[in-house]
Enzyme design. Structure first.
Site, mmCIF file in Angstrom:
data_model
loop_
_atom_site.group_PDB
_atom_site.id
_atom_site.type_symbol
_atom_site.label_atom_id
_atom_site.label_comp_id
_atom_site.label_asym_id
_atom_site.label_seq_id
_atom_site.Cartn_x
_atom_site.Cartn_y
_atom_site.Cartn_z
ATOM 1 C CB SER A 1 -0.903 0.004 1.234
ATOM 2 O OG SER A 1 -0.128 0.120 2.414
ATOM 3 C CE LYS A 2 -2.682 6.420 -2.193
ATOM 4 N NZ LYS A 2 -3.595 7.566 -2.025
ATOM 5 N NE ARG A 3 1.206 -0.391 6.383
ATOM 6 C CZ ARG A 3 0.168 -1.122 6.028
ATOM 7 N NH1 ARG A 3 -0.866 -0.537 5.440
ATOM 8 N NH2 ARG A 3 0.147 -2.427 6.250
ATOM 9 N N GLY B 1 5.695 3.092 0.548
ATOM 10 C CA GLY B 1 6.486 3.908 -0.366
ATOM 11 C C GLY B 1 5.771 4.125 -1.673
#
Length: 468
Positions: free
Chosen positions: A238-240, A242
């Site tokens: 996911s976005k977290r 990177g």
């Protein structure tokens, strides 16, 4: 039979690496078998779908080189076709109107969970008949209650699901718009897609879709459900974790082939080979070799792979992609050496094109200041005299050629009885503004006579002013 695959993203965000890998697998399978690859935009979620996301998907596909043979098709252009199919299912008795309110369904769910039962629609309206007032009604598919669905999945193997485990799926909302599980199978049926390669988060939908296809008398496609990609912490990527947008990797200086190579190895292998050209991917790719288990995204491995591609790709190809990054930094590549020569000079030390563009700035633009640490270390007592000797000899050299310039540096060090570093390093800082560059001969040759002489003069003045 012509093999036809498809990639069908929803335009509710950018093209992420998980979607890109699914697209790649579908594209490779079609190309390997001389088939066709379809791009379909599943934009029926009118509230969340945006033109910006559509553009991001198309841009990502273009940058990766995943050209499609048909499409892009948009589901919002096919609403009349979906209405026809829904009406066909109603007429056949394979679908029905459901008048249960949200409150009723919520209460049913709470009760089932309290009883430790699987939450599912209880079929209350299944045989209740059509009331005629459909403004609040949804339409459900009448799923078979007997038998089982058998999926010979090309990745997961045989999957068997009893029909009694499946409830009656909503195929049209109360406003008449079709749901995903209907539109996707109608599109696959109409577009003659016979190999559905998609993420295994869709695997629960597959038996339901198969039952609707059977009710429509359609030929069933073959399915291949690809395991998801995990982040380093074991959670779904996911976005977290990177940058997961395909175009973010472009912005960060990755070559598209490097990302493709990395994605194809996330869950697929061919012996111990790590680096594949696109042609080799097409030749060797086989769904039978796709791993059943999830893969973990490793940014360091991708960076290593990108460096391999920068070092070993045709310099003209690297230069083509580098020019975009030069523009992002406000650098005009026509105001200096040929980009192909710069790529050749910098590729060993550049892991990304962003690094390469930044490291080549001094070839094209004047720098305002010297790197403080490099200047302090190399612009010492007497270094102005060293640079003055170099300036005099370079000015007298009729042929501006790397080997000749390097020999001047060697001769100067010998004449002054200095180590080479005491001569080459002040010169390097003088002409580049920093303490690191390619070989001094390459650096001077790329800079050219005019810039080199002017920058040496500037450095001599800088050093002498510091003495005052």
């Amino acid at each position: 039979m012509t093999i036809k695959t498809r990639f069908a993203p929803s335009p509710t965000g950018y093209l992420h690496v998980g979607g890109a890998r699914t697209a790649l697998f579908s594209w490779l399978y079609a190309r390997k078998h001389g088939g066709k690859f379809v791009l379909r935009i599943e934009d029926t979620d009118l509230e969340r779908s945006t033109q910006e996301s559509v553009n991001a998907i198309l841009e990502g596909m273009t940058w990766l080189g995943l050209e499609y043979d048909e499409g892009p098709f948009y589901q919002t252009h096919r609403f009349e076709r979906y209405k026809e199919i829904i009406q066909q299912l109603l007429d056949q008795g394979d679908a029905y109107y459901c008048y249960c309110s949200k409150e009723e369904l919520d209460a049913l769910r709470v009760q089932q969970m309290a009883n430790k039962e699987k939450p599912r629609y209880n079929g209350k309206c299944r045989d209740a008949g059509h009331r005629g007032d459909d403004t609040e009604a949804v339409i459900r598919f009448k799923n078979p209650t007997e038998g089982e669905v058998v999926i010979e999945d090309l990745v997961k193997g045989r999957i068997v699901v009893g029909n009694k485990e499946l409830d009656d799926l909503i195929i049209a909302r109360s406003d008449g718009t079709p749901t995903y599980n209907l539109t996707v199978l109608v599109d696959d049926m109409d577009m003659q897609v016979n190999y559905v390669i998609r993420g295994d988060d869709h695997i629960n939908n597959t038996p339901r879709q198969i039952n609707i296809l059977k009710a429509l008398g359609a030929e069933l496609p073959k399915y291949a459900h690809v395991p998801m990609i995990l982040g380093p912490d074991g959670a779904r990527l996911s976005k977290r974790h990177g940058a997961v947008s395909v175009m973010q990797y472009r912005n960060d200086g990755y070559l598209p082939e490097a990302l493709l190579n990395y994605l194809v190895r996330l869950g697929w292998s061919s012996g111990d080979q790590e680096i594949f050209s696109v042609d080799e991917m097409i030749e060797l790719f086989d769904l039978n070799d796709v791993n059943v288990s999830a893969s973990t995204f490793n940014s360091e491995k991708l960076l290593w792979l990108n460096h391999q591609y920068i070092m070993n790709s045709d310099p003209a190809h690297v230069a083509h992609h580098l020019s975009w990054h030069m523009g992002e930094l406000g650098i005009d590549p026509t105001q200096g050496p040929d980009l192909l020569e710069v790529v050749t000079a910098l590729r060993e030390r550049s892991k990304t094109l962003v690094e390469m563009a930044a490291a080549s700035r001094y070839f094209y633009q004047e720098f305002a200041d010297y790197d403080e640490k490099a200047a302090k270390k190399n612009f010492k007592q007497g270094s102005d005299d060293v640079l003055q000797q170099l300036l005099d000899k370079f000015s007298a050299e009729p042929e501006w050629q790397g080997e000749k310039l390097h020999q001047i540096v060697l001769d100067t060090a010998e004449q002054l009885e200095l180590g080479l570093g005491k001569v080459a390093q002040p010169l390097r800082v003088a002409v580049t503004g920093a303490g690191v560059s390619p070989g001094i001969d390459v650096t001077l040759a790329l800079l050219g006579r005019e810039k080199t002489l002017a920058r040496i003069e500037k450095a001599i003045e800088f050093i002498r002013n510091k003495k005052k």
